[in-house]
Design a protein around this motif. Structure first.
Motif, short mmCIF file in Angstrom:
data_model
loop_
_atom_site.label_atom_id
_atom_site.label_comp_id
_atom_site.label_asym_id
_atom_site.label_seq_id
_atom_site.Cartn_x
_atom_site.Cartn_y
_atom_site.Cartn_z
N LEU A 111 0.85 -1.19 0.00
CA LEU A 111 0.00 0.00 0.00
C LEU A 111 0.88 1.24 0.00
O LEU A 111 1.78 1.36 0.83
N VAL A 117 -2.15 0.41 -4.81
CA VAL A 117 -1.66 -0.90 -4.38
C VAL A 117 -0.80 -1.51 -5.47
O VAL A 117 -1.16 -1.47 -6.65
N ASP A 139 -9.32 -0.25 -9.89
CA ASP A 139 -9.92 -0.07 -8.56
C ASP A 139 -8.87 0.11 -7.46
O ASP A 139 -9.19 0.61 -6.38
N LEU A 140 -7.66 -0.33 -7.76
CA LEU A 140 -6.59 -0.23 -6.76
C LEU A 140 -5.65 0.93 -7.02
O LEU A 140 -4.61 1.06 -6.39
N VAL A 144 -7.26 3.24 -1.45
CA VAL A 144 -7.17 2.09 -0.55
C VAL A 144 -6.57 2.53 0.78
O VAL A 144 -5.59 3.26 0.82
N ILE A 147 -5.20 -3.31 3.49
CA ILE A 147 -5.28 -4.56 2.74
C ILE A 147 -5.31 -5.72 3.72
O ILE A 147 -4.54 -5.77 4.68
N ALA A 156 -9.11 -5.41 -0.35
CA ALA A 156 -8.71 -4.03 -0.06
C ALA A 156 -9.90 -3.21 0.36
O ALA A 156 -10.93 -3.18 -0.33
N LYS A 158 -11.44 0.45 0.87
CA LYS A 158 -11.19 1.78 0.33
C LYS A 158 -11.80 2.86 1.22
O LYS A 158 -12.63 2.59 2.10
#
Length: 202
Positions: A111, A117, A139-140, A144, A147, A156, A158
């Protein structure tokens, strides 16, 4: 179990010990790292010893590899190349600004300060085990905050309370069946070896 080869380095100054299945890594108060055990499972860190002689703040592990987080936010890896010991493909992302690392049996997920990520490792599993997060890369990319890991998957959390999962579909990597419940309001995630449970704010 035999640390005689590094006994003089372990005589003082050790503040924390980390392990893979068949090796140990000791973090010392000067930020250096001493390793012993199976050479291929993290016991031999000679290839990166110059990077482990100072400023290490924490160490993470898969079953057969280690990842050291340094004070400058960079990451150093060693051990089994297929299970996270080789991070060369993502080193450009790991040279700064990493704030935390999560690991499962075979892979690591780092992270970064910007909420993105980076993942690597896990090349032994045919079904995917978290080292390849390309399917959820968008999406990562940001947002985030934490994790969580099962044995072969990651989840993960968010900053908008949503959850993104990847890894082995049958062990928590596929959350499509409950995706509508994971779009918001999740506060924490818990795991077994092969499943996740999300606690929501209600």
């Amino acid at each position: 179990g035999d640390s005689s080869a590094v006994a003089n380095k372990l005589a003082d100054g050790v503040i924390k010990i980390f392990s893979t299945k068949e090796a140990f890594a000791a973090l010392k108060d000067d930020g250096s790292v001493v390793t012993w055990g199976d050479d291929e499972e993290g016991g031999d860190s000679s290839a990166v010893s110059n990077l482990l002689n100072s400023n290490v703040s924490h160490i993470y592990s898969t079953d057969t590899a280690f990842a050291a987080l340094k004070e400058d936010g960079s990451v150093v890896t060693w051990g089994s190349t297929s299970n996270g010991g080789d991070s060369s493909e993502v080193n450009s992302f790991l040279n700064s600004n990493v704030i935390d690392i999560s690991s499962n049996k075979y892979a690591f997920a780092a992270l970064k300060e910007d909420g993105s990520v980076v993942t690597w490792g896990g090349q032994n599993s045919f079904s995917g085990d978290g080292g390849d997060s390309s399917a959820v890369a968008n999406d990562l990319a940001n947002g985030v905050v934490k994790i969580f890991a099962a044995q072969e998957a990651f989840a993960a959390l968010k900053d908008d309370g949503s959850v993104i999962t990847w890894g082995d579909d049958d062990e928590g990597g596929d959350s499509s069946g409950v995706s509508t419940f994971l779009e918001s309001d999740v506060t924490h995630i818990y795991s077994t070896d092969a499943a996740f449970a999300a606690l929501k704010d209600d």
